[in-house]
Write an enzyme that holds these catalytic residues in place. Structure first.
Site, PDB file in Angstrom:
ATOM      1  N   GLU A  22       0.858  -1.181   0.000  1.00 26.64           N
ATOM      2  CA  GLU A  22       0.000   0.000   0.000  1.00 26.64           C
ATOM      3  C   GLU A  22       0.899   1.236   0.000  1.00 26.64           C
ATOM      4  OE1 GLU A  22      -3.351   0.332   2.535  1.00 26.64           O
ATOM      5  OE2 GLU A  22      -3.968  -1.741   2.284  1.00 26.64           O
ATOM      6  N   HIS A  86      -5.080   0.233  -2.521  1.00 23.23           N
ATOM      7  CA  HIS A  86      -5.546  -1.091  -2.098  1.00 23.23           C
ATOM      8  C   HIS A  86      -5.047  -2.112  -3.122  1.00 23.23           C
ATOM      9  CE1 HIS A  86      -9.295   0.278   0.460  1.00 23.23           C
ATOM     10  NE2 HIS A  86      -8.142   0.538   1.047  1.00 23.23           N
TER      11      HIS A  86
END
Lengths: 143, 103
Positions: A22, A86
């Site tokens: 991330e 994500h």
């Protein structure tokens, strides 16, 4: 929120280059007058400070926020929101995102979420309203 | 000389839109009470029901996190600058899944 194409492309490129981890960053700009969307004028990538599970969690250090807040103020702007990716998950806020936003100070703050999958990155924008309403869809106006 | 407190955007509805307010206080606990007396509702946003600073709220005194100093007992002196900073975090997996992962 309003953002120029180059800034949005920079966010997506950061998410792709950071995959499978991330990534996160800060949106600098000006909050809109009532009825006007916030405008993002600068995008600042910051290090993901999550130590244990950086593939599925992100954390922006408060020290980084203090530095960026000061830099933004010197340029006449302020922090209007944040972005994070994500990897291999949808471009929408997760339950973890909602829970932490509710515990922290996120009312009215924009969050751009970038889903990364198959070498593609797609971005959506949201505004956290409050603990009850959670994240609401924020129209993304690309200039 | 009062202490300057920088207010993040999400709390400005409680300060009438002010980005910076001034409070007289001898420590961080007193500062929070001073803020509450002038801007009702701020204490609840900074502290939990037991009065501890919330996990995702950080208070910095002259660029130092009070958690690494003396928390709410951190002394303040005239001219200090205090910043209230959100701790921004999240991700696709939460603490429950983390525990599940470890079995």
């Amino acid at each position: 929120m309003r953002i120029v194409r180059a800034h949005l492309d920079a966010i997506r490129a950061h998410a792709l280059s950071g995959y499978p981890f991330e990534v996160c960053g800060v949106l600098i700009g000006r909050n809109g007058e009532p009825g006007r969307a916030a405008r993002v004028e600068r995008v600042v990538a910051v290090a993901n400070r999550e130590q244990e599970m950086p593939r599925v969690r992100y954390q922006i250090a408060p020290e980084d926020l203090i530095r960026i807040t000061r830099e933004a103020r010197d340029l006449g702007g302020e922090i209007v929101g944040y972005y994070h990716s994500h990897p291999d998950h949808p471009a929408r806020p997760s339950e973890t995102d909602r829970r932490i936003a509710a515990e922290g100070l996120s009312d009215g703050v924009i969050h751009v979420v970038v889903g990364v999958s198959g070498g593609e990155a797609s971005a959506t924008a949201w505004v956290f309203r409050d603990e009850t309403q959670g994240f609401l869809d924020e129209p993304l106006e690309v200039e | 000389m009062p202490i300057k407190v920088q207010i993040p955007a999400p709390l400005r509805p409680l300060t009438g839109g002010a980005q910076e307010v001034e409070v007289d206080a001898g420590d961080v606990a007193g500062l929070i009470e001073g803020l509450e007396s002038r801007h009702k509702g701020l204490r609840e946003r900074l502290c939990d029901t037991e009065g501890n600073l919330r996990s995702y709220v950080r208070i910095f005194v002259n660029d130092e996190d009070v958690r690494s100093l003396q928390d709410k007992a951190t002394p303040l002196k005239p001219g200090d600058t205090v910043a209230i900073v959100p701790a921004i975090a999240g991700g696709v997996v939460g603490p429950l899944a983390r525990r599940d992962t470890r079995g």
